[in-house]
Motif scaffolding. Structure first.
Motif, mmCIF file in Angstrom:
data_model
loop_
_atom_site.group_PDB
_atom_site.id
_atom_site.type_symbol
_atom_site.label_atom_id
_atom_site.label_comp_id
_atom_site.label_asym_id
_atom_site.label_seq_id
_atom_site.Cartn_x
_atom_site.Cartn_y
_atom_site.Cartn_z
ATOM 1 N N GLY A 17 0.813 -1.218 0.000
ATOM 2 C CA GLY A 17 0.000 0.000 0.000
ATOM 3 C C GLY A 17 0.838 1.256 0.000
ATOM 4 N N ILE A 18 1.909 1.250 0.789
ATOM 5 C CA ILE A 18 2.797 2.408 0.856
ATOM 6 C C ILE A 18 3.482 2.629 -0.489
ATOM 7 N N LEU A 19 4.023 1.554 -1.063
ATOM 8 C CA LEU A 19 4.734 1.686 -2.333
ATOM 9 C C LEU A 19 3.795 2.091 -3.459
ATOM 10 N N ASP A 20 2.567 1.614 -3.411
ATOM 11 C CA ASP A 20 1.580 2.000 -4.418
ATOM 12 C C ASP A 20 1.342 3.505 -4.381
ATOM 13 N N ARG A 21 1.160 4.049 -3.207
ATOM 14 C CA ARG A 21 0.917 5.485 -3.078
ATOM 15 C C ARG A 21 2.173 6.299 -3.377
ATOM 16 N N ALA A 22 3.338 5.760 -3.021
ATOM 17 C CA ALA A 22 4.600 6.461 -3.276
ATOM 18 C C ALA A 22 4.850 6.598 -4.780
ATOM 19 N N LYS A 23 4.396 5.617 -5.565
ATOM 20 C CA LYS A 23 4.546 5.697 -7.019
ATOM 21 C C LYS A 23 3.658 6.786 -7.627
ATOM 22 N N PHE A 115 2.366 9.130 7.290
ATOM 23 C CA PHE A 115 2.326 8.852 5.851
ATOM 24 C C PHE A 115 0.900 8.975 5.325
ATOM 25 N N ASN A 116 -0.045 8.425 6.058
ATOM 26 C CA ASN A 116 -1.442 8.493 5.614
ATOM 27 C C ASN A 116 -1.949 9.936 5.560
ATOM 28 N N ALA A 117 -1.516 10.767 6.499
ATOM 29 C CA ALA A 117 -1.903 12.187 6.463
ATOM 30 C C ALA A 117 -1.339 12.844 5.208
ATOM 31 N N ALA A 118 -0.092 12.517 4.872
ATOM 32 C CA ALA A 118 0.521 13.072 3.665
ATOM 33 C C ALA A 118 -0.168 12.536 2.411
ATOM 34 N N ALA A 119 -0.544 11.267 2.427
ATOM 35 C CA ALA A 119 -1.255 10.682 1.285
ATOM 36 C C ALA A 119 -2.596 11.374 1.093
ATOM 37 N N LYS A 120 -3.274 11.619 2.180
ATOM 38 C CA LYS A 120 -4.570 12.303 2.113
ATOM 39 C C LYS A 120 -4.401 13.706 1.537
ATOM 40 N N SER A 121 -3.355 14.400 1.954
ATOM 41 C CA SER A 121 -3.070 15.739 1.426
ATOM 42 C C SER A 121 -2.771 15.694 -0.074
ATOM 43 N N ALA A 122 -2.226 14.568 -0.529
ATOM 44 C CA ALA A 122 -1.919 14.398 -1.952
ATOM 45 C C ALA A 122 -3.126 13.888 -2.737
ATOM 46 N N GLY A 123 -4.259 13.724 -2.047
ATOM 47 C CA GLY A 123 -5.468 13.271 -2.713
ATOM 48 C C GLY A 123 -5.546 11.762 -2.887
ATOM 49 N N LEU A 124 -4.787 11.036 -2.089
ATOM 50 C CA LEU A 124 -4.773 9.573 -2.186
ATOM 51 C C LEU A 124 -5.428 8.954 -0.959
ATOM 52 N N LYS A 125 -5.938 7.743 -1.145
ATOM 53 C CA LYS A 125 -6.535 7.024 -0.022
ATOM 54 C C LYS A 125 -5.442 6.610 0.962
ATOM 55 N N PRO A 126 -5.748 6.602 2.236
ATOM 56 C CA PRO A 126 -4.753 6.142 3.212
ATOM 57 C C PRO A 126 -4.528 4.632 3.091
ATOM 58 N N VAL A 127 -3.383 4.207 3.563
ATOM 59 C CA VAL A 127 -3.072 2.778 3.608
ATOM 60 C C VAL A 127 -3.844 2.182 4.776
ATOM 61 N N ALA A 128 -4.624 1.159 4.498
ATOM 62 C CA ALA A 128 -5.434 0.519 5.540
ATOM 63 C C ALA A 128 -4.575 -0.437 6.361
ATOM 64 N N ILE A 129 -4.929 -0.565 7.611
ATOM 65 C CA ILE A 129 -4.288 -1.558 8.473
ATOM 66 C C ILE A 129 -4.995 -2.879 8.216
ATOM 67 N N PRO A 130 -4.242 -3.923 7.838
ATOM 68 C CA PRO A 130 -4.854 -5.202 7.476
ATOM 69 C C PRO A 130 -5.632 -5.854 8.617
ATOM 70 N N ALA A 131 -6.617 -6.624 8.220
ATOM 71 C CA ALA A 131 -7.430 -7.346 9.202
ATOM 72 C C ALA A 131 -6.587 -8.331 10.009
ATOM 73 N N HIS A 132 -5.450 -8.777 9.454
ATOM 74 C CA HIS A 132 -4.581 -9.720 10.184
ATOM 75 C C HIS A 132 -4.114 -9.128 11.502
#
Length: 141
Positions: A17-23, A115-132
């Protein structure tokens, strides 16, 4: 062993999820790289993620998952209860896992939140915490 496997799967899901948003955002690229490194350091304690062949993975019990597989194999042989030494070794391995688990929890609470706050500022969905990382992740010490 189940807790370790769930933690590894969740780390990998978070990393993806992080790498997807970083791209998708040059502003997130460096942050994503740094977080990826942190996640690899945590995962490296748990499993041999660089192993390519099955025999390479099991050649030496160097990571926590394989150490526990070996310990379980020895403890389950015969009709006797695990020895005192085996129980002590299990407690050592459990303490190592708890340190990594606490590191992952700090990562989620601090690094991923930023990171999720920065992703949100960039207009991207935050990285979800997995159900695991549900109840099994927070098992009692």
């Amino acid at each position: 062993i189940t807790h370790i496997n769930r933690t590894v799967l969740a780390i990998r899901e978070i990393r993806a999820g992080i790498l997807d948003r970083a791209k998708k955002s040059s502003d997130l690229a460096k942050r994503g790289e740094n977080l990826n490194d942190k996640l690899y350091r945590l995962e490296d304690v748990l499993t041999a993620y660089t192993a390519i062949y099955r025999m390479e993975y099991h050649a030496k019990a160097t990571k926590l998952d394989d150490k526990l597989y070996n310990l379980a194999g020895h403890a389950l042989r015969g009709d006797a209860r695990p020895t005192k030494a085996q129980m002590e070794l299990f407690e050592e391995h459990k303490a190592t896992y708890n340190k990594v688990r606490d590191g992952v929890r700090r990562f989620l609470d601090k690094d991923l939140a930023v990171f999720n706050a920065a992703a949100k500022s960039a207009g991207l969905k935050p990285v979800a915490i997995p159900a695991h990382f549900g109840p099994g992740f927070n098992f009692p010490r």
